[in-house]
Design an enzyme around this catalytic site. Structure first.
Site, mmCIF file in Angstrom:
data_model
loop_
_atom_site.group_PDB
_atom_site.id
_atom_site.type_symbol
_atom_site.label_atom_id
_atom_site.label_comp_id
_atom_site.label_asym_id
_atom_site.label_seq_id
_atom_site.Cartn_x
_atom_site.Cartn_y
_atom_site.Cartn_z
ATOM 1 N N HIS A 111 4.521 15.536 54.829
ATOM 2 C CA HIS A 111 5.814 15.554 55.499
ATOM 3 C C HIS A 111 6.798 16.473 54.781
ATOM 4 C CE1 HIS A 111 5.078 11.498 57.724
ATOM 5 N NE2 HIS A 111 4.381 12.512 58.216
ATOM 6 N N HIS B 27 -2.807 19.471 64.923
ATOM 7 C CA HIS B 27 -2.435 20.111 63.658
ATOM 8 C C HIS B 27 -3.264 21.359 63.394
ATOM 9 C CE1 HIS B 27 0.487 17.213 62.140
ATOM 10 N NE2 HIS B 27 -0.293 16.244 62.568
#
Length: 406
Positions: free
Chosen positions: A249, A381
């Site tokens: 993150h 992703h």
């Protein structure tokens, strides 16, 4: 020596890898609408319910595939999106169920995380010209602003019950992170700059919180937005709400801050770009190659000590795109070198050269594992990692692909 983020030869490889990933995931579309979780060989896993998350992500991925001119991608995107306009949509209370079982039973609750991805999928669908996407985007914007966006806080609530009558006290940064991506994407497609202003408000909160914690991002909060640093200490490998600082993150936010800084009408943005550098540096220092094996650890405690040492594929993918974004913004060679290093790592350990796509989870010795992310759920992703170096920081991905790669 060529600089990979800008190398035409490397871009040709990225384009081929994009198409290889799309070929792997072709079986995701469900005849009843929606997209299915994929197993190791790309076959759908029929025991899993159809989910809003996977359906939204695959709508987004195959919508971009259609913009790239891949035959059949638009059909797969439309079928995935049919789950969002059909069985995953709650006709009684509004919004979207997180998942629906084979017998039609919906999973209880309504989450910001899922609704952020519905926003993203709908915006990509509009860019790709999918039938019905415009109506889906209108509905998704209305639900999101009505139920999840908290104008007074400048942040998003996290979870409601199914009927939108009771709001959970938990507040989370993960859902807000994907909300920033979705908001900027909606703005790119529609030209509505109010979504940019909302995204920047979320970014300001996260930057302030991270700076106060040595650029490690507190992920979990109570209803008053006070941090909960010990949240899920007993469940440190939770796939969506793990304990401690999540390395991936830090990387993902680094990239998103640069997108926000590049958006129109943002004004003075040095705080965004400075934070992007700091978050990247902290994630690399805490997470990369810190335990005797290459790869990013999943999480650390608040001193930077690794907690979960497994390697998640999405972390490397976000590292690749963060490095590409920082190189695009700064042209500093160190970011290009990190970009190349992490693609080499992905090739050595994450890309499944036999069956396709990427292994979603490796253990601390870089051996495929399945305790948190079994199978190869979706392409989101990995697919985005093939595009970041090929498009500008603004507009966001679907619009940028349409304008620069189509």
């Amino acid at each position: 020596m060529s600089v990979w983020p800008t190398s035409p030869a490397h871009h040709r490889w990225l384009d081929q890898h994009s198409r290889d990933l799309l070929a792997f995931g072709r079986r995701t579309a469900d005849p009843g609408g929606g997209a299915r979780w994929l197993g190791d060989d790309g076959a759908p896993e029929p025991e899993r319910p159809v989910s809003a998350l996977i359906s939204s992500r695959m709508t987004h991925v195959y919508g971009i595939g259609a913009l790239l001119g891949v035959p059949g991608a638009g059909r797969i995107a439309a079928q995935a999106m049919a789950g969002l306009t059909g069985r995953l949509r709650d006709p009684r209370h509004g919004g979207w169920f997180s998942a629906v079982a084979a017998d039609g039973t919906p999973e209880p609750g309504k989450s910001c995380y899922d609704h952020a991805f519905v926003l993203l999928a709908a915006s990509t669908g509009v860019q790709a010209g999918l039938p019905g996407a415009a109506d889906l985007l209108t509905a998704a914007q209305e639900v999101f602003l009505d139920r999840f966006w908290d104008e007074s806080a400048g942040l998003c609530a996290d979870t409601w019950d199914t009927a939108f009558t009771t709001l959970d006290d938990y507040r989370g940064i993960n859902a807000n992170m994907h909300t920033v991506e979705a908001m900027l994407s909606v703005a790119s497609v529609t030209g509505d700059h109010a979504w940019i202003a909302r995204a920047v408000r979320i970014c300001r909160f996260v930057v302030s919180a991270a700076e106060a914690h040595q650029w490690r991002i507190p992920e979990h909060y109570d209803a008053a937005w006070q941090p909960l640093p010990d949240y899920h200490r007993e469940r440190p490998d939770d796939p969506f709400k793990p304990y401690g600082a999540t390395i991936g993150h830090g990387l993902e936010w680094s990239r998103l801050l640069l997108h926000a800084a590049s958006a129109p009408r943002v004004g003075e943005s040095s705080w965004l770009t400075t934070a992007a550098r700091e978050l990247f540096a902290r994630a690399v220092a805490d997470g990369w190659d810190v335990d005797g094996q290459p790869g990013f650890v999943y999480t650390t405690d608040w001193t930077g000590r690794p907690v979960v040492r497994d390697r998640m594929h999405w972390v490397a993918a976000e590292g690749i795109n963060a490095a590409a974004a920082l190189y695009a913004y700064t042209r500093e060679p160190s970011y290009a070198q990190w970009y190349r290093t992490w693609w080499d790592y992905a090739d050595a350990y994450l890309i499944d050269h036999d069956r396709g796509s990427w292994f979603h989870q490796l253990d601390a010795s870089n051996t495929p594992a399945a305790t948190v992310w079994p199978g190869k759920a979706d392409l989101y992703h990995a697919f985005q990692a093939t595009l970041g170096a090929r498009v500008p920081l603004w507009p966001m991905l679907a619009t940028a692909v349409d304008e620069h790669l189509a």
